[in-house]
Design an enzyme around this catalytic site. Structure first.
Site, PDB file in Angstrom:
ATOM      1  N   HIS A 134      -7.331   4.804  -7.238  1.00 29.17           N
ATOM      2  CA  HIS A 134      -5.948   5.114  -6.836  1.00 29.17           C
ATOM      3  C   HIS A 134      -5.919   6.498  -6.182  1.00 29.17           C
ATOM      4  O   HIS A 134      -6.640   7.396  -6.588  1.00 29.17           O
ATOM      5  CB  HIS A 134      -5.022   5.081  -8.051  1.00 29.17           C
ATOM      6  CG  HIS A 134      -3.580   5.108  -7.650  1.00 29.17           C
ATOM      7  ND1 HIS A 134      -2.944   6.267  -7.282  1.00 29.17           N
ATOM      8  CD2 HIS A 134      -2.675   4.108  -7.505  1.00 29.17           C
ATOM      9  CE1 HIS A 134      -1.700   5.981  -6.942  1.00 29.17           C
ATOM     10  NE2 HIS A 134      -1.511   4.675  -7.068  1.00 29.17           N
ATOM     11  N   GLU A 273      -2.842   1.392   0.043  1.00 28.46           N
ATOM     12  CA  GLU A 273      -1.752   2.306  -0.283  1.00 28.46           C
ATOM     13  C   GLU A 273      -1.853   3.568   0.568  1.00 28.46           C
ATOM     14  O   GLU A 273      -2.578   4.503   0.198  1.00 28.46           O
ATOM     15  CB  GLU A 273      -1.816   2.697  -1.767  1.00 28.46           C
ATOM     16  CG  GLU A 273      -1.646   1.523  -2.711  1.00 28.46           C
ATOM     17  CD  GLU A 273      -1.064   1.962  -4.056  1.00 28.46           C
ATOM     18  OE1 GLU A 273      -0.083   1.376  -4.478  1.00 28.46           O
ATOM     19  OE2 GLU A 273      -1.605   2.907  -4.656  1.00 28.46           O
TER      20      GLU A 273
HETATM   21  P1  13P Z   1       5.619   4.015  -5.285  1.00 30.74           P
HETATM   22  O1  13P Z   1       5.987   2.561  -5.322  1.00 30.74           O
HETATM   23  O2  13P Z   1       6.375   4.829  -6.318  1.00 30.74           O
HETATM   24  O3  13P Z   1       5.679   4.579  -3.911  1.00 30.74           O
HETATM   25  O4  13P Z   1       4.077   4.138  -5.755  1.00 30.74           O
HETATM   26  C1  13P Z   1       3.117   3.353  -5.166  1.00 30.74           C
HETATM   27  C2  13P Z   1       1.861   3.477  -5.946  1.00 30.74           C
HETATM   28  O5  13P Z   1       1.183   4.478  -5.913  1.00 30.74           O
HETATM   29  C3  13P Z   1       1.478   2.329  -6.775  1.00 30.74           C
HETATM   30  O6  13P Z   1       0.175   2.453  -7.238  1.00 30.74           O
END
Ligand code: 13P
Length: 360
Positions: A134, A273
């Protein structure tokens, strides 16, 4: 013409384009979207169970998509006990489509690694899948743990002078290190030292975190212990501006998944992400950009593992997924679900995300 939303589908590649082909709802061999909530460092165990209960209540009889919950380590056992499939089936008409996720794991199996949790420890308490790589861990550890100030301190004159003395007293001192330190200590190098200190302090503050290599080891440790992997990748704003997004993603994926054999790829879920789209105050990535990156990742997987694997690997999007944009995101041919932060802490919002495309 509006693009249809499929909750279950197959994926085909025709004329160089990936497409979703609708399947009967609940078709066991179709692709099932995965809606996963990453609770990050939020909720004590009791509050986590209460949140999950409210979500299940709003998602009665939903069996056609997978849902996942990633509480902090302290909440895993309590939630594992609660989401027992027979109970969920009886109480809410759901069951085997609920997955328990951990937010991280360590690659060694046991030993002197204070504070770390191994993959077999997670498997032993009922964790199904683990989030690895992550961006909170890839990029933010430097900021929080202060690597930058600790390195900067090592570039001070007094630290270098002492180190030079200490190293030169060793039996077989490393001549290269000694001469580098001596060189830095020369009066004429004062500016170089100051510049170096500033450069490294900034670099580490911005970038220090888990390396692609550490992430790869975590992937293998998880797989070896029967855990599925939610492998996160994504670029920061700087890389996007410099048009380095694809290069960076390719490196993250090639190194991170190196050594994962083709038949094992069904244990891997990828989460794209983009760091600039994550968290409060940020905006989600525009659908065209999500589509472009998901296609890029899928094509890379096709190069690495062949078309059949690439068509089926689930690629999630994460970064400000909310009830009002989930449908648009799930309409994209390359997207198979979402990794949700903030909105997963709100029962009403997360259940709407799970129920995407269904009438209210
Ligand atoms: P948000 O949905 O709060 O932008 O976070 C995304 C995230 O990092 C999920 O792992």
């Amino acid at each position: 013409m509006t693009t249809p939303i499929y909750r279950n589908y197959y994926r085909q590649r025709t004329a160089n384009q990936w497409r979703k082909i609708p399947a009967e709802q609940g078709d066991p061999s179709a692709i099932r979207p995965f809606l996963a909530g990453n609770w990050k460092m939020n909720l004590i165990p009791r509050a986590g169970v209460a949140l999950a209960a409210r979500i299940f209540d709003l998602c009665h009889n939903i069996r056609d998509v997978d849902m996942g919950f990633a509480p902090p380590f302290t909440g895993l056992s309590t939630l594992a006990d609660y989401i027992e499939p027979d109970f969920l089936q009886r109480e809410y008409g759901i069951g085997r489509n609920v997955f328990l996720l951990a937010q991280d794991t360590f690659f060694e199996s046991k030993g002197a690694f204070t504070g770390e949790i191994s993959a077999d420890m997670l498997a032993a308490i009922g964790v199904d899948r683990v989030i690895i790589g992550h961006s909170d861990r890839r990029a933010n550890l430097g900021k929080y743990f202060g690597f930058s100030s600790s390195v900067a301190r090592r570039l001070s004159k007094s630290f270098l002078t002492q180190s030079h003395l200490r190293l030169s007293q060793r039996e077989n001192p490393d001549i290269k290190i000694l001469s580098a330190i001596a060189h830095l200590l020369e009066e004429s190098n004062n500016d170089v030292l100051e510049g170096l200190e500033k450069f490294l302090e900034h670099e580490l503050n911005e970038r220090a975190g888990e390396s692609d290599e550490a992430i790869q080891r975590k992937v293998h440790a998880a797989l070896a212990n029967g855990l599925q992997v939610i492998f996160c990748c994504g670029e920061n704003r700087e890389a996007r501006r410099a048009h380095e997004t694809f290069e960076l993603l390719e490196r993250q994926i090639r190194i991170g998944l190196d050594g994962v054999a083709r038949p094992t790829m069904h244990e891997i879920i990828i989460a794209y992400e983009p760091i600039w789209a994550i968290g409060e105050g940020a905006k989600p990535a525009p659908p065209e950009q999500i589509a472009e990156v998901h296609d890029f990742i899928r094509n890379l997987l096709m190069d690495l593992y062949g078309e059949q694997v690439a068509a089926r690997v689930r690629i999630l999007y994460g970064g400000n997924v909310k009830p009002d944009n989930i449908c648009e995101i799930m309409q994209l041919a390359g997207v198979d679900g979402a990794l949700v932060g903030g909105a997963s802490l709100n029962a009403s919002d997360f259940s709407k995300i799970i129920r995407f495309g269904l009438p209210n």
